[in-house]
Scaffold this motif. Sequence first.
Motif, PDB file in Angstrom:
ATOM      1  N   ILE A 122      53.652  75.768  63.295  1.00 21.43           N
ATOM      2  CA  ILE A 122      54.672  75.298  64.227  1.00 21.43           C
ATOM      3  C   ILE A 122      55.407  74.129  63.585  1.00 21.43           C
ATOM      4  O   ILE A 122      54.797  73.290  62.913  1.00 21.43           O
ATOM      5  CB  ILE A 122      54.045  74.875  65.581  1.00 21.43           C
ATOM      6  N   SER A 123      56.720  74.083  63.721  1.00 25.83           N
ATOM      7  CA  SER A 123      57.498  72.934  63.241  1.00 25.83           C
ATOM      8  C   SER A 123      57.845  72.059  64.436  1.00 25.83           C
ATOM      9  O   SER A 123      58.336  72.539  65.460  1.00 25.83           O
ATOM     10  CB  SER A 123      58.771  73.404  62.528  1.00 25.83           C
ATOM     11  N   LEU A 124      57.575  70.763  64.315  1.00 27.13           N
ATOM     12  CA  LEU A 124      57.707  69.837  65.441  1.00 27.13           C
ATOM     13  C   LEU A 124      58.740  68.742  65.226  1.00 27.13           C
ATOM     14  O   LEU A 124      59.316  68.223  66.192  1.00 27.13           O
ATOM     15  CB  LEU A 124      56.353  69.151  65.697  1.00 27.13           C
ATOM     16  N   GLU A 125      58.953  68.341  63.979  1.00 27.49           N
ATOM     17  CA  GLU A 125      59.673  67.108  63.686  1.00 27.49           C
ATOM     18  C   GLU A 125      61.111  67.143  64.186  1.00 27.49           C
ATOM     19  O   GLU A 125      61.687  68.194  64.423  1.00 27.49           O
ATOM     20  CB  GLU A 125      59.653  66.830  62.179  1.00 27.49           C
ATOM     21  N   GLY A 126      61.664  65.942  64.343  1.00 26.13           N
ATOM     22  CA  GLY A 126      63.052  65.823  64.758  1.00 26.13           C
ATOM     23  C   GLY A 126      63.260  65.871  66.256  1.00 26.13           C
ATOM     24  O   GLY A 126      64.397  65.950  66.720  1.00 26.13           O
ATOM     25  N   ASN A 127      62.174  65.837  67.033  1.00 26.14           N
ATOM     26  CA  ASN A 127      62.263  65.774  68.492  1.00 26.14           C
ATOM     27  C   ASN A 127      61.878  64.368  68.964  1.00 26.14           C
ATOM     28  O   ASN A 127      61.096  63.680  68.304  1.00 26.14           O
ATOM     29  CB  ASN A 127      61.319  66.797  69.129  1.00 26.14           C
ATOM     30  N   PRO A 128      62.387  63.945  70.110  1.00 23.94           N
ATOM     31  CA  PRO A 128      62.040  62.611  70.635  1.00 23.94           C
ATOM     32  C   PRO A 128      60.715  62.621  71.403  1.00 23.94           C
ATOM     33  O   PRO A 128      60.650  62.262  72.584  1.00 23.94           O
ATOM     34  CB  PRO A 128      63.219  62.298  71.556  1.00 23.94           C
ATOM     35  N   TRP A 129      59.651  63.051  70.737  1.00 24.62           N
ATOM     36  CA  TRP A 129      58.349  63.153  71.408  1.00 24.62           C
ATOM     37  C   TRP A 129      57.891  61.792  71.939  1.00 24.62           C
ATOM     38  O   TRP A 129      58.025  60.770  71.255  1.00 24.62           O
ATOM     39  CB  TRP A 129      57.281  63.657  70.436  1.00 24.62           C
ATOM     40  N   GLN A 130      57.330  61.802  73.119  1.00 24.86           N
ATOM     41  CA  GLN A 130      56.550  60.641  73.542  1.00 24.86           C
ATOM     42  C   GLN A 130      55.310  60.598  72.638  1.00 24.86           C
ATOM     43  O   GLN A 130      54.680  61.631  72.402  1.00 24.86           O
ATOM     44  CB  GLN A 130      56.118  60.785  74.996  1.00 24.86           C
TER      45      GLN A 130
END
Length: 541
Positions: free
Chosen positions: A473-481
């Motif tokens: 899964i690719s996750l980066e570049g999101n404004p994750w809490q």
Amino acid sequence: MQAVHVLLRGVLLSLSISLLVLAKDLQECEDLGQGSHLCREIESFEQLSRYVGENWLRVKVVNEHTGIEDEDQEKEFTSLSKLLHLDLSEADGFTLAERGVRDFKALQELNITHCQLEELQEQHFPNASKITNLDVSYNDIQLITGKVMNRLPDLEYGNFSNNLIAEIEPDAFRGLKKLRFLDFTTNEQENITLGENKNLRYLSISNNNVRDFQWCRMRGLPKLEELHLHSNWLENLDMGIFYALPKLRVFNVSNNNLYDIKRTLFMSPDERPPLELLDYSSNNVKVLDDSVFCRLGNLKTLNLWLNQINKIHPRAFLGLFSLQSLQLQGNKISSLPDELFANLTSLEQLDLSRNNIKKLGLRVFGGTILRQLTHLNLSNNYISDLHPLALSSLPFLKELRLGRNKLVSLDLRMFAPLRRLQLLTIGENRLEEIEPEILNTFERLTHLEINNNRLAFLPDLKASQNLQLLRYISLEGNPWQCLCLDEITAWLDSRRVSYARPSSAYFSGRKPLCVVTPMDKCQRKLEDVRAQGIVESYEKI
């Protein structure tokens, strides 16, 4: 007596030196087994003849410090007469003198690529040569004559690519009844003057200077199955290709200056001509007209990428009921008519990436289940309007690429039929939320890309009964809490799902992975996330 002794010692010394020299020479040829030998630093066929033994079948010459100078002489080297395969492609040049390869009377395969040859002459080859495979590519040959080719009556494969051939004598290959393959790629031909050959199956005149082309010039090739004319200067194609080439299965005219595809091009004496692959990519086609391919019932692959297509008639693909691969990427398509792909019941792969598509309507794929379609690429468009039921007739999809669009939300109805999906890319959109019901449809998903959206959280993965097969899964570049990201990565680590890319700016510390919030737990209500301004805070970093 002493003089005799000295003389005897001298003879023995000379003999020893001769044996040492002979041993050194023999070391120049390495036995590779099964009659194959590799010989180094061979300067002439005379030298080679001294090494060739009774059971030698194949020889490759590799020179680093010298080329082969075939000296003018009448002496015949009989030891070469049983060789079947001669490879001089790494001989560092080869000068063909009067005898040429006439001493290689049993030769079946000859490779003289990269030999700096400027011409081939009839006296270079034995009468009734047994050569079946001739490779003279990467030389400076300018002319092919009938006299030379008539010396090669058994020729089946001829590679003349990457030369300077501007002229082929008419009917130079007419007498070669076994000829199947001819490659003239990357030469200087302006007109196709091949003439007649009753059995030729493959012909490439790609990357030449061909501008004007008429099918009547090909009438002497009735069994031709593959014709490659890519990377020329063609602007128009004459009508009735199959009247001249009734057996044609592969036709490649990519990378020319063709501005249209006319239905008359495919006129044929048969109801269904045999064409299986048509490559019209990298041209200047702007419009696909009504029923333009309707005669091509056997076509399996249609390559139309990198044209200027901006208009497609709703019945453009009518009659293509055998089509398996349709490549439309890199055009200027902005809209897709209803029922456009509905009749493509054999279609397996459809690529619409890198276009200007803004909307995918309800009936683009029609109402009939397309059971064979497993790969759909819609990435790199401008899709913001994706009808919830647009993919309902594609329940057998395994790969769906929607990355780099303008999607704001996902609808459960779109993914509910896609139970066989294994790869999904929805990265680089504007998604703020992925509902748990959507994740629960991903029973067979192994690869998921959700990077570079506006996601601050995901549903509780521990509660999900699906995603059991997920491997990446690719996750980066999101404004994750940060608290949410910790939960996500802990779950991924426990399942041994890959997600970190060391080369990524996010995982190397150059860009932030998450946003620190004042909450003491992961907030999964979109309204609360919006109220906290998490996305805006991240975008300001």
